[in-house]
Design a protein around this motif. Sequence first.
Motif, PDB file in Angstrom:
ATOM      1  N   ALA A  22       0.746  -1.468   0.072  1.00 36.06           N
ATOM      2  CA  ALA A  22      -0.040   0.087   0.138  1.00 36.06           C
ATOM      3  C   ALA A  22       0.723   1.230   0.102  1.00 36.06           C
ATOM      4  O   ALA A  22       0.418   2.073  -0.442  1.00 36.06           O
ATOM      5  N   ILE A  23       1.967   1.210   0.588  1.00 38.42           N
ATOM      6  CA  ILE A  23       2.726   2.452   0.835  1.00 38.42           C
ATOM      7  C   ILE A  23       3.915   2.641  -0.295  1.00 38.42           C
ATOM      8  O   ILE A  23       4.674   3.504  -0.250  1.00 38.42           O
ATOM      9  N   ARG A  24       4.056   1.673  -1.175  1.00 36.46           N
ATOM     10  CA  ARG A  24       5.214   1.598  -2.102  1.00 36.46           C
ATOM     11  C   ARG A  24       4.812   2.675  -3.269  1.00 36.46           C
ATOM     12  O   ARG A  24       3.890   2.571  -3.945  1.00 36.46           O
ATOM     13  N   PRO A  25       5.625   3.659  -3.272  1.00 36.97           N
ATOM     14  CA  PRO A  25       5.186   4.611  -4.411  1.00 36.97           C
ATOM     15  C   PRO A  25       5.518   4.144  -5.628  1.00 36.97           C
ATOM     16  O   PRO A  25       6.565   3.473  -5.684  1.00 36.97           O
ATOM     17  N   PRO A  26       4.890   4.669  -6.882  1.00 40.34           N
ATOM     18  CA  PRO A  26       5.560   4.692  -8.284  1.00 40.34           C
ATOM     19  C   PRO A  26       6.728   5.113  -8.400  1.00 40.34           C
ATOM     20  O   PRO A  26       7.273   6.076  -8.052  1.00 40.34           O
TER      21      PRO A  26
ATOM     22  N   ARG B 138      -8.512  17.785  -1.353  1.00 40.79           N
ATOM     23  CA  ARG B 138      -7.898  18.276  -0.010  1.00 40.79           C
ATOM     24  C   ARG B 138      -8.313  17.736   1.130  1.00 40.79           C
ATOM     25  O   ARG B 138      -7.410  17.405   1.802  1.00 40.79           O
ATOM     26  N   GLU B 139      -9.654  17.440   1.303  1.00 37.26           N
ATOM     27  CA  GLU B 139     -10.161  16.995   2.543  1.00 37.26           C
ATOM     28  C   GLU B 139      -9.839  15.534   2.529  1.00 37.26           C
ATOM     29  O   GLU B 139      -9.426  15.244   3.597  1.00 37.26           O
ATOM     30  N   ALA B 140      -9.833  14.665   1.540  1.00 40.13           N
ATOM     31  CA  ALA B 140      -9.673  13.323   1.534  1.00 40.13           C
ATOM     32  C   ALA B 140      -8.275  13.261   1.957  1.00 40.13           C
ATOM     33  O   ALA B 140      -7.762  12.325   2.612  1.00 40.13           O
TER      34      ALA B 140
ATOM     35  N   SER C 259      -2.865   7.397   6.288  1.00 42.63           N
ATOM     36  CA  SER C 259      -1.892   6.362   5.737  1.00 42.63           C
ATOM     37  C   SER C 259      -1.530   6.747   4.429  1.00 42.63           C
ATOM     38  O   SER C 259      -0.597   5.844   4.007  1.00 42.63           O
ATOM     39  N   TRP C 260      -2.157   7.887   3.712  1.00 42.39           N
ATOM     40  CA  TRP C 260      -1.679   8.051   2.308  1.00 42.39           C
ATOM     41  C   TRP C 260      -0.612   8.985   2.132  1.00 42.39           C
ATOM     42  O   TRP C 260      -0.606  10.000   2.690  1.00 42.39           O
ATOM     43  N   THR C 261       0.427   8.695   1.254  1.00 37.11           N
ATOM     44  CA  THR C 261       1.574   9.126   0.815  1.00 37.11           C
ATOM     45  C   THR C 261       1.326   9.808  -0.413  1.00 37.11           C
ATOM     46  O   THR C 261       1.142   8.992  -1.540  1.00 37.11           O
ATOM     47  N   ASP C 262       1.479  11.092  -0.949  1.00 37.14           N
ATOM     48  CA  ASP C 262       1.449  11.890  -2.154  1.00 37.14           C
ATOM     49  C   ASP C 262       2.687  11.425  -2.983  1.00 37.14           C
ATOM     50  O   ASP C 262       3.441  11.751  -2.504  1.00 37.14           O
ATOM     51  N   PRO C 263       2.582  10.537  -3.864  1.00 36.71           N
ATOM     52  CA  PRO C 263       3.857  10.261  -4.849  1.00 36.71           C
ATOM     53  C   PRO C 263       4.366  11.393  -5.675  1.00 36.71           C
ATOM     54  O   PRO C 263       5.346  11.334  -6.311  1.00 36.71           O
ATOM     55  N   TYR C 264       3.289  12.276  -5.894  1.00 39.24           N
ATOM     56  CA  TYR C 264       3.936  13.577  -6.482  1.00 39.24           C
ATOM     57  C   TYR C 264       3.624  14.886  -5.714  1.00 39.24           C
ATOM     58  O   TYR C 264       2.644  15.744  -5.944  1.00 39.24           O
ATOM     59  N   PRO C 265       4.380  14.953  -4.706  1.00 34.75           N
ATOM     60  CA  PRO C 265       4.234  16.354  -3.844  1.00 34.75           C
ATOM     61  C   PRO C 265       4.535  17.332  -4.714  1.00 34.75           C
ATOM     62  O   PRO C 265       5.589  17.529  -5.680  1.00 34.75           O
ATOM     63  N   LYS C 266       4.048  18.661  -4.587  1.00 32.66           N
ATOM     64  CA  LYS C 266       4.114  19.811  -5.274  1.00 32.66           C
ATOM     65  C   LYS C 266       5.552  20.105  -4.759  1.00 32.66           C
ATOM     66  O   LYS C 266       6.131  20.133  -3.811  1.00 32.66           O
TER      67      LYS C 266
END
Length: 403
Positions: A58-62, A383-385, A391-398
């Motif tokens: 689940a936490i493995r980023p692309p 944004r709210e989600a 537990s969610w990590t954004d693979p494309y942070p700004k």
Amino acid sequence: MGPISNDGSQKRFFSIAPPAALIFFVLIFVAGAIVTLGHKENLSILQLQPKEMISTEAIRPPTSESRVEPTEEPNICDVKNMNQNRCRPSGSEALPRGIVQDKSNFEMESLGGNPERKKDGRPSKSLLAIPVGIKQKAVVDKLVSKFPAAKFTVMLFHYDGVVDRWGDLKWFDRAIHVAARDQTKWWFAKRFLHPDLVAEYEYIFLWDEDIEVDSFDPLKYLRIVRREGLEISQPALDHRSQIHHRLTARARKGDVHRRFYKTNGRGRCYGNSTGPPCTGWVEMMVPVFSRAAWRCAWHMIQNDLIYAWGLDFKLGYCAQGDRRRNVGVVDSQYVLHRGIPTLGDGGKAPARSTSTSTSATVDRYAVRRRSYDELQVFNRRWREAVEEDGSWTDPYPKPTTNS
């Protein structure tokens, strides 16, 4: 010989019984302890191992180093689980496991013959789904005729409610027809293209109706998409098209491009641009999804947001890996987007009076206004989600900006 006294028998019994009884009870205790420890150890392994495996996935980023093959979403039931009911589709718990068929398709069946004859020999197909109105009948006819029946299933969403007037077209009988007045492509897609219904189709073409395909071959297009590993794609737009972003305009060289750079002072994309609409992005009039990408995208489509504004900037999250590699525009197979407004007048005949024309203009203004409102709603929900899902990590942070 006289009777043996009770005192003598008791002495002989207690002189022998205590050591044997003690050994017997010790053996039982030791055996029980071994069984208990073994059971606890096996139970802890069964309980912990699946959780660790799921968490890791689940936490493995692309990554850009490896591409995820277009398969269906992972099934945690492939891991051995003591509670087998957790692996069943919801609602099927009362049925024997082998009888459950949790996927379907839009393939038509004959009324006679052997029902299992084609199970193993059915060729791989893709799906073409288009919202249509009777006013665009000639354009849609040319479009659908480009897609061979052996390789594509066709599904038409009749947003004007008119179905019978298409019956003279030679491909009419092989198409699936769904009619609902004044509804959008994304309204139809959310309700009739559930991932379990399209799981057998290799690619899903979700196109608008006002597309000219004189320079497009769907089979050549798919060969390029497979070769390039594109999970989300679109044909390039002829420069005569209604083009909203420069990324989707046709490049003169090569088969595929994945990004756009600012040229001659035009555009807003530079060498350090890593996200949409400069890279990893397609427009929403002619998108093509792999089955895995569509499974993800379908979940992201909001049930009540019928124009899907804002969704295009998030589709890269469904690219099954790095969106800079797995999302692209196919240049050698391009189309012309005519940009004909069809929503807002219910697919009615062209306006002939001033009052009718004014009414249609008001309707189209309402469509545009709701589209903008939906964009704001979707972005707020995203944004709210993100804030709520710890537990969610954004693979494309700004990227951070240097002030």
